[in-house]
Design an enzyme around this catalytic site. Structure first.
Site, PDB file in Angstrom:
ATOM      1  N   HIS A 227      15.983 -37.891  -6.552  1.00  0.00           N
ATOM      2  CA  HIS A 227      15.200 -38.344  -5.400  1.00  0.00           C
ATOM      3  C   HIS A 227      13.734 -37.942  -5.507  1.00  0.00           C
ATOM      4  CE1 HIS A 227      18.803 -39.718  -3.407  1.00  0.00           C
ATOM      5  NE2 HIS A 227      19.384 -38.557  -3.658  1.00  0.00           N
TER       6      HIS A 227
ATOM      7  N   TRP B  15      -3.044  -2.523  -1.482  1.00  0.00           N
ATOM      8  CA  TRP B  15      -2.855  -3.968  -1.651  1.00  0.00           C
ATOM      9  C   TRP B  15      -3.772  -4.605  -0.627  1.00  0.00           C
ATOM     10  CZ3 TRP B  15      -1.180  -8.127   1.358  1.00  0.00           C
ATOM     11  CH2 TRP B  15      -0.818  -9.277   0.668  1.00  0.00           C
TER      12      TRP B  15
ATOM     13  N   ARG C  19       3.707  -0.455  -4.791  1.00  0.00           N
ATOM     14  CA  ARG C  19       3.454  -0.919  -3.423  1.00  0.00           C
ATOM     15  C   ARG C  19       2.078  -1.548  -3.280  1.00  0.00           C
ATOM     16  NH1 ARG C  19       7.174   1.481   0.736  1.00  0.00           N
ATOM     17  NH2 ARG C  19       5.712   0.305   1.943  1.00  0.00           N
TER      18      ARG C  19
ATOM     19  N   LYS D 170      11.834 -15.939  -9.792  1.00  0.00           N
ATOM     20  CA  LYS D 170      11.643 -14.810 -10.720  1.00  0.00           C
ATOM     21  C   LYS D 170      10.622 -15.188 -11.780  1.00  0.00           C
ATOM     22  CE  LYS D 170      12.798 -12.175  -9.037  1.00  0.00           C
ATOM     23  NZ  LYS D 170      13.504 -11.912  -7.835  1.00  0.00           N
TER      24      LYS D 170
ATOM     25  N   LYS E 271       5.405  -4.559  -3.640  1.00  0.00           N
ATOM     26  CA  LYS E 271       6.763  -4.363  -3.160  1.00  0.00           C
ATOM     27  C   LYS E 271       6.685  -4.079  -1.677  1.00  0.00           C
ATOM     28  CE  LYS E 271      11.021  -3.748  -4.757  1.00  0.00           C
ATOM     29  NZ  LYS E 271      11.644  -4.901  -5.427  1.00  0.00           N
TER      30      LYS E 271
ATOM     31  N   GLU F   8       6.912 -15.639 -10.287  1.00  0.00           N
ATOM     32  CA  GLU F   8       6.216 -14.460  -9.760  1.00  0.00           C
ATOM     33  C   GLU F   8       5.815 -13.463 -10.843  1.00  0.00           C
ATOM     34  OE1 GLU F   8       8.338 -11.972  -6.976  1.00  0.00           O
ATOM     35  OE2 GLU F   8      10.216 -12.244  -8.051  1.00  0.00           O
TER      36      GLU F   8
ATOM     37  N   ASN G  59      -1.810   2.413   5.974  1.00  0.00           N
ATOM     38  CA  ASN G  59      -1.025   1.225   5.614  1.00  0.00           C
ATOM     39  C   ASN G  59      -0.862   0.394   6.864  1.00  0.00           C
ATOM     40  OD1 ASN G  59      -0.622   2.262   3.107  1.00  0.00           O
ATOM     41  ND2 ASN G  59       1.577   2.630   3.343  1.00  0.00           N
ATOM     42  N   GLY G  60      -0.885  -0.926   6.716  1.00  0.00           N
ATOM     43  CA  GLY G  60      -0.673  -1.794   7.876  1.00  0.00           C
ATOM     44  C   GLY G  60      -1.912  -2.607   8.172  1.00  0.00           C
TER      45      GLY G  60
ATOM     46  N   GLU H 176      16.302 -18.842  -6.991  1.00  0.00           N
ATOM     47  CA  GLU H 176      15.997 -17.462  -7.369  1.00  0.00           C
ATOM     48  C   GLU H 176      15.489 -17.392  -8.819  1.00  0.00           C
ATOM     49  OE1 GLU H 176      15.385 -14.860  -5.953  1.00  0.00           O
ATOM     50  OE2 GLU H 176      15.726 -13.224  -7.340  1.00  0.00           O
TER      51      GLU H 176
ATOM     52  N   CYS I 160       0.853  -1.182   0.000  1.00  0.00           N
ATOM     53  CA  CYS I 160       0.000   0.000   0.000  1.00  0.00           C
ATOM     54  C   CYS I 160       0.893   1.239   0.000  1.00  0.00           C
ATOM     55  CB  CYS I 160      -0.932   0.098   1.195  1.00  0.00           C
ATOM     56  SG  CYS I 160      -2.037  -1.286   1.392  1.00  0.00           S
TER      57      CYS I 160
HETATM   58  C1  F6R Z   1      10.841 -11.350  -5.098  1.00  0.00           C
HETATM   59  C2  F6R Z   1      10.788 -10.351  -4.071  1.00  0.00           C
HETATM   60  C3  F6R Z   1      10.350 -10.762  -2.703  1.00  0.00           C
HETATM   61  C4  F6R Z   1      11.188  -9.997  -1.663  1.00  0.00           C
HETATM   62  C5  F6R Z   1      10.684 -10.310  -0.246  1.00  0.00           C
HETATM   63  C6  F6R Z   1      11.524  -9.626   0.813  1.00  0.00           C
HETATM   64  O1  F6R Z   1      11.289 -10.818  -6.299  1.00  0.00           O
HETATM   65  O2  F6R Z   1      11.070  -9.214  -4.313  1.00  0.00           O
HETATM   66  O3  F6R Z   1      10.457 -12.133  -2.527  1.00  0.00           O
HETATM   67  O4  F6R Z   1      12.522 -10.361  -1.795  1.00  0.00           O
HETATM   68  O5  F6R Z   1       9.356  -9.893  -0.111  1.00  0.00           O
HETATM   69  O6  F6R Z   1      11.563  -8.247   0.633  1.00  0.00           O
HETATM   70  P1  F6R Z   1      12.678  -7.341   1.289  1.00  0.00           P
HETATM   71  O7  F6R Z   1      13.972  -7.728   0.700  1.00  0.00           O
HETATM   72  O8  F6R Z   1      12.268  -5.950   0.970  1.00  0.00           O
HETATM   73  O9  F6R Z   1      12.638  -7.626   2.764  1.00  0.00           O
END
Ligand code: F6R
Length: 600
Positions: free
Chosen positions: A496, A75, A27, A477, A595, A480, A101-102, A473, A2
């Site tokens: 396995h 969000w 966000r 990527k 984010k 997501e 937010n929260g 990773e 948010c």
């Molecule tokens: C994936 C991604 C998330 C963040 C996770 C932690 O691309 O961005 O998995 O890595 O939410 O976020 P931070 O690093 O901001 O604590």
């Protein structure tokens, strides 16, 4: 998670709010809205959907003589992303509007109490109780009413509130950031400094338990007990080019291509000759165990960190999901050092884990990108990544910087513990930006592979040793941003179980640098090829074995194993990006994600 924006001053308030919301859209993008005070009344326009939908709605509205307003991009946590659940929320009498937010953990109790008093609710959100609480406590002073309201709230909050008869915006926060920007005859409010870039470089970060009245030419900050606080004005070191796409189709692609620069920013002044200089505020001689806590992509860099640190200083390292750490009553002793890794510095799970570790007496350092973020303020010391704002929801440049920061930490700890400098590693670190440039020069090769594979429904990523987390990773990527199912696995574990998935045409991505495990990984390639899988190999140099089994080859520069994840992950970032783009999805704003995840 948010975004909140606020503006008070001359000019087009609505235009500023919408511009700010666009910057914050990463966000949260389920719904959006703004509330302004115009003609002595609160005017609110909001809707489900993204900001462009809000803009359409705003075309038909005129706010006459508005001098202040607040906005929000959401969000969803409580309640679907509908028009009613969009913020800002208003009180019964429409005299107060808030953006939040929260999560308000005790909202059900508060809502019942308020309904018993006759308050009628318009949404299913937890946030709406804040508007009603403020109304309940309001007796001509918004700041006091907000202070009383937040004292009744349990949970995390960043709140911006306005009252139709007051020329100020009142903000308050706990475990969710608020930044106030100083303009010329105007003041700005945001939940993320990125929204203020280009408007001001003078900011104040509100701390937990503080409340501020923001007027058009000054602010007044106090604690909840009424004590005034003198805040230090900080410099915001970001430019417009950091928060704009700069000719790239998406922020994600821009951020992938920024990696030579983000890595050199991290190194600058920290690698000098054959030594590493850091300021950690922690005595590393007495450390007997290290615990790294993080989430998501940052957790992947944490696993790489385990390999790096154990290898360079021979101190045992545990890696924990921050969301698990706090709740498993971890055993922490005097010799333990906790490292928290977070791009945003605002991830609720990681903040919770940092606090739990500190409560148990551990020393905690942070590896954080966002300057002034909650984690950066709460740890004993740490390393700022200096990667610049990461706008795309999928983390790319922060990941490579986190791995490099862990390398610098381990080399620094080795020095501090009397170990000899590793000159080869230091030279490779200095050369990293060039090597990453060379990988990026081959982006077209990855794009062509993406064209062939974009219609596949499943992917498997395999790597061994320090490149196993790179496989994790790569898979994260892809899933997501493209919504294609992908799994990362240690290559040796394939036999396995996961090998049962393999059949004709199943794409398997191998991260197979020329290290001690290379021959074993090539054998794994042969095993999947025998089952008619499609093999995509990230390798250092083409040899006959690989030529025979791999359908697609991506060559990357050879480095020491400890540096290799930084290089090897880049083609995987590009592959995920190009596949997602070919599928026509919103690469920077994948569905259901946001984010910085500020809820547990
Ligand atoms: C994936 C991604 C998330 C963040 C996770 C932690 O691309 O961005 O998995 O890595 O939410 O976020 P931070 O690093 O901001 O604590």
């Amino acid at each position: 998670m948010c975004g909140i924006i606020g503006y008070i001053g001359e000019g087009d308030v609505a235009e500023f709010l919408v511009k700010g919301l666009k910057r914050l859209e990463y966000r949260g993008y389920d719904s959006a809205g703004i509330s302004l005070i115009a003609g002595g009344l609160i005017s609110t326009v909001k809707c489900g959907g993204n900001i462009s939908k809000l803009e359409k709605k705003l075309e038909k509205v005129e706010f006459k003589d508005a001098k202040l307003g607040i906005g929000h991009t959401r969000w969803a946590t409580h309640g679907e992303p509908t028009d009613e659940n969009a913020h800002p929320h208003t009180s019964c009498k429409d005299e107060i509007a808030i953006a939040h937010n929260g999560i308000i953990e005790n909202y059900k109790t508060l809502k019942k109490m308020l309904m018993d008093k006759g308050h009628a609710f318009k949404s299913d959100t937890d946030s709406e109780v804040i508007a009603h609480l403020i109304e309940e406590f309001y007796d001509g002073d918004l700041e006091s009413a907000v202070a009383r309201a937040v004292k009744s709230i349990e949970g995390a909050y960043a709140i911006a509130s306005i009252h139709k008869s007051e020329d100020r915006i009142v903000v308050a926060c706990k475990s969710s950031p608020i930044v106030i920007g100083f303009g010329d005859g105007a003041m700005f409010i945001a939940s993320d400094a990125a929204a203020l870039v280009g408007n001001t470089n003078k900011v104040v970060y509100l701390s937990d338990g503080e409340i501020a009245s923001v007027m058009c030419d000054r602010i007044h900050v106090r604690k909840l007990n009424g004590e005034s606080v003198n805040k230090q004005v900080k410099r915001l070191d970001a430019s417009l080019s950091d928060v704009e796409k700069g000719g790239f189709k998406h922020f994600m692609l821009k951020e992938i291509f920024e990696q030579p620069e983000s890595l050199s920013n991290l190194i600058r002044g920290r690698v000098r000759g054959n030594s590493v200089k850091l300021t950690l505020n922690v005595n590393l001689n007495s450390v007997s165990r290290i615990i790294i806590i993080a989430c998501g992509t940052s957790w992947h860099s944490a696993i790489i960190g385990k390999y790096i640190i154990e290898n360079l200083i021979r101190v045992p390292v545990e890696v924990d999901y921050a969301s698990e750490f706090k709740y498993r009553n971890p055993i922490i002793g005097r010799g333990d050092l906790v490292i928290a890794i977070s791009q945003s510095g605002e991830t609720a799970d990681t903040i919770g884990a940092v606090r739990a570790a500190k409560q148990k007496g551990a020393r905690v350092i942070g590896i954080v990108n966002v300057v002034g973020s909650t984690i950066s303020r709460e740890v004993d010391g740490g390393i700022y990544l200096r990667a610049g704002p990461e706008i795309s929801v999928a983390s790319t440049k922060a990941f490579t910087s986190q791995v490099l920061a862990l390398l610098l930490f381990a080399l620094y700890a080795r020095q501090a513990r009397g170990g000899v400098a590793d000159n080869q590693l230091l030279n490779e670190i200095t050369d990293l930006p060039n090597m990453v440039d060379r990988v990026l020069d081959n982006a077209k090769i990855v794009e062509r592979i993406a064209e062939d594979l974009a219609q596949k429904r499943n992917f498997l990523y395999l790597g061994r040793g320090i490149n196993y987390p790179v496989a994790l990773e790569g898979a994260l990527k892809l899933k997501e941003i493209s919504y294609i199912h992908a799994e990362g696995y240690p290559a040796g574990e394939m036999k396995h179980g996961p090998i049962a998935l393999i059949d004709e045409g199943f794409p398997v991505v191998f991260i197979s640098p020329k290290d001690g495990l290379y021959d074993k990984v090539v054998s794994n390639m042969e095993e999947v090829k025998a089952r008619k899988a499609i093999v995509i190999a990230v390798i250092n140099e083409i040899d006959e074995n690989v030529r025979q089994v791999a359908d697609y080859i991506i060559e990357v520069p050879k480095t020491s194993p400890l540096v290799s994840p930084i290089i090897n992950v880049i083609p995987l970032q590009l592959l995920a990006y190009y596949i997602a783009d070919l599928k026509g999805v919103d690469v920077d704003r994948p569905r259901n994600l946001a984010k910085s995840v500020t809820v547990e």
